[in-house]
Design an enzyme around this catalytic site. Structure first.
Site, mmCIF file in Angstrom:
data_model
loop_
_atom_site.group_PDB
_atom_site.id
_atom_site.type_symbol
_atom_site.label_atom_id
_atom_site.label_comp_id
_atom_site.label_asym_id
_atom_site.label_seq_id
_atom_site.Cartn_x
_atom_site.Cartn_y
_atom_site.Cartn_z
ATOM 1 N N TRP A 99 1.165 -1.300 -0.219
ATOM 2 C CA TRP A 99 0.238 -0.408 0.233
ATOM 3 C C TRP A 99 0.810 1.357 -0.064
ATOM 4 O O TRP A 99 0.816 2.542 -0.452
ATOM 5 C CB TRP A 99 -1.213 -0.146 1.374
ATOM 6 C CG TRP A 99 -1.679 -1.320 1.440
ATOM 7 C CD1 TRP A 99 -2.211 -2.621 2.369
ATOM 8 C CD2 TRP A 99 -3.471 -1.311 -0.223
ATOM 9 N NE1 TRP A 99 -3.114 -3.390 1.680
ATOM 10 C CE2 TRP A 99 -3.456 -2.395 0.047
ATOM 11 C CE3 TRP A 99 -3.517 -0.544 -1.014
ATOM 12 C CZ2 TRP A 99 -3.934 -3.586 -0.055
ATOM 13 C CZ3 TRP A 99 -4.311 -1.427 -1.771
ATOM 14 C CH2 TRP A 99 -4.997 -2.287 -1.464
ATOM 15 N N ASP A 166 -1.796 6.753 6.545
ATOM 16 C CA ASP A 166 -3.332 5.633 5.876
ATOM 17 C C ASP A 166 -2.986 4.486 6.654
ATOM 18 O O ASP A 166 -2.412 3.850 7.071
ATOM 19 C CB ASP A 166 -2.511 4.527 4.677
ATOM 20 C CG ASP A 166 -3.354 3.944 4.237
ATOM 21 O OD1 ASP A 166 -4.501 3.532 5.047
ATOM 22 O OD2 ASP A 166 -2.996 2.934 3.388
ATOM 23 N N LYS A 190 -12.080 -2.267 6.721
ATOM 24 C CA LYS A 190 -11.588 -3.239 7.027
ATOM 25 C C LYS A 190 -12.185 -2.945 8.570
ATOM 26 O O LYS A 190 -11.736 -4.042 9.360
ATOM 27 C CB LYS A 190 -9.945 -2.969 7.774
ATOM 28 C CG LYS A 190 -9.340 -2.790 5.815
ATOM 29 C CD LYS A 190 -9.144 -3.780 5.850
ATOM 30 C CE LYS A 190 -8.552 -3.835 4.005
ATOM 31 N NZ LYS A 190 -7.583 -2.693 3.268
HETATM 32 C C1 LIG Z 1 -6.619 -2.213 2.090
HETATM 33 C C2 LIG Z 1 -6.224 -0.824 2.036
HETATM 34 C C3 LIG Z 1 -6.245 -0.138 1.320
HETATM 35 C C4 LIG Z 1 -6.322 0.053 0.088
HETATM 36 O O1 LIG Z 1 -7.979 0.025 0.360
HETATM 37 P P1 LIG Z 1 -8.454 0.511 -0.603
HETATM 38 O O2 LIG Z 1 -10.433 1.341 0.001
HETATM 39 O O3 LIG Z 1 -9.908 -0.406 -0.911
HETATM 40 O O4 LIG Z 1 -9.314 1.534 -1.934
HETATM 41 C C5 LIG Z 1 -5.064 0.968 1.125
HETATM 42 N N1 LIG Z 1 -4.048 1.191 2.883
HETATM 43 C C6 LIG Z 1 -4.472 0.080 4.261
HETATM 44 C C7 LIG Z 1 -3.163 0.095 4.551
HETATM 45 C C8 LIG Z 1 -5.322 -1.097 3.731
HETATM 46 O O5 LIG Z 1 -5.218 -1.801 4.472
#
Ligand SMILES: *Cc1c(COP(=O)(O)O)cnc(C)c1O
Length: 357
Positions: A99, A166, A190
């Site tokens: 990511w 993030d 998540k």
């Molecule tokens: C799942 C995830 C993403 C991607 O998220 P989307 O909403 O599918 O774009 C980005 N960063 C992390 C840390 C993730 O776990």
């Protein structure tokens, strides 16, 4: 048979969230209509949006000077939105996984990107330390929890420039000192809601400093000014997020969640360390994630991987296959996962050991 849901994302949500959202899809707020067929400008839905933003702030102790916005596009759109809104010439990134790499790739379209450190050479099995954050960069970006590799930055780092994080897979899992961050964002799927809504916590003073034009929908200010109602927000996921926030509050808030999460993670890591058939993949124990717990078959037991997977599946363990880049197993232990599910997985590992020694 009871299923134990260890999926990494989309992933387990509280029953409270699922039931209330299902009911609202049938009939919302005594309107005689479904949540899916009403105006997002109705006073009933505006109240949902307001309460979700207010509870989000309350649970995370978000200080004055920040807004919480709900938008579409997933965390992946934030990878571009962050540099679009903050970057003039240069930004800095910590490369801790797939990511992070995607975020870095997007930022490169806006100028110079200083990747201050990376753990890529060892399949991201640790968090780099002792790196230097360049003070002439517009911001420093980190991924606090690396969902795929099971590493996590579990403390709020000191940063001389605006810090962007993030937190897709660890938001609401531990108390966070929001004042140390300029922007925190994440996809909801998540630990919060079904896929479709993305949250961002934005400190107002970092905006308005770039020279280029920002497309309206990608400008944080647009969504801040209109309280996430500039266009049609993802109504059902926002409603579901509000249910999870209410559930969090009723269950002791983030402090309590953190205690339970630490306990669940310790149960599983202790078994991984004790059981001779398995080993953890994260080298530095302090970097071990409390949300995504990665392990593989120990040396000499590699050939048992499929057998363990089948054995665990027969016992109702769902979603434990590791990401293809790491292999082995990954058990995600998000807030809504009961301790009992972790205990069931530990018992499965113990029984497998006795049958396979
Ligand atoms: C799942 C995830 C993403 C991607 O998220 P989307 O909403 O599918 O774009 C980005 N960063 C992390 C840390 C993730 O776990």
């Amino acid at each position: 048979m009871k299923k134990h849901n260890f999926y990494a994302g989309p992933s387990i949500l509280p029953q409270y969230t699922i039931e209330n959202t299902a009911n609202a899809i049938k009939e919302f707020a005594d309107m005689g209509l479904s949540l899916m067929e009403i105006s997002h400008r109705s006073k009933q839905f505006v109240a949902v949006m307001e309460e979700a933003q207010q509870l989000f702030k309350e649970l995370l102790n978000i200080p004055e000077g920040y807004s919480v916005i709900f938008v579409g596009g997933g965390a992946s759109t934030q990878f571009a939105m962050v540099p679009f809104n903050l970057m003039n010439k240069k930004s800095a990134y910590l490369n801790t996984g797939a990511w992070s790499k995607k975020a870095i790739k997007e930022a490169k379209a806006f100028g110079e990107v200083d990747v201050v450190a990376s753990s890529e050479d060892t399949v991201f099995n640790y968090i780099p330390k002792n790196y230097v954050i360049p003070e002439d960069a517009d911001y420093f970006h980190i991924t606090t929890n690396n969902t795929i590799y099971g590493t996590e930055i579990k403390h709020d780092i000191d940063c001389p420039i605006p810090l962007v994080a993030d937190m897709s897979s660890d938001i609401f899992s531990r108390p966070v000192d929001i004042s140390k961050y300029a922007i925190i964002y994440g996809g909801a799927q998540k630990n919060l809601a079904p896929a479709g809504v993305t949250f961002a916590i934005v400190r107002h003073d970092v905006l308005g400093k770039v020279e280029h034009h920002i497309p309206t929908m990608l400008n944080y200010q647009t969504h801040i000014d209109k309280d996430s109602m500039f266009n049609t927000p993802p109504v059902v996921p926002v409603y579901a997020a509000l249910q999870t926030l209410k559930w969090l509050k009723a269950n002791g808030g983030i402090q309590k969640m953190h205690e339970v999460n630490l306990h669940k993670a310790a149960l599983l890591y202790d078994e991984i360390d004790r059981n001779p058939l398995f080993k953890g993949t994260v080298t530095d124990k302090e970097d071990r994630s409390i949300m995504n717990i990665c392990f593989v078959m120990n040396d000499g037991f590699e050939s048992k991987e499929k057998a363990f997977f089948d054995y665990a599946s027969e016992r109702g363990m769902i979603g434990i296959k590791g990401h293809r880049s790491v292999g082995g197993f990954r058990a995600s232990t998000y807030n809504a996962l009961p301790t009992e599910s972790v205990e069931a997985l530990v018992k499965t590992m113990q029984d497998f050991e006795s049958e396979n020694k």
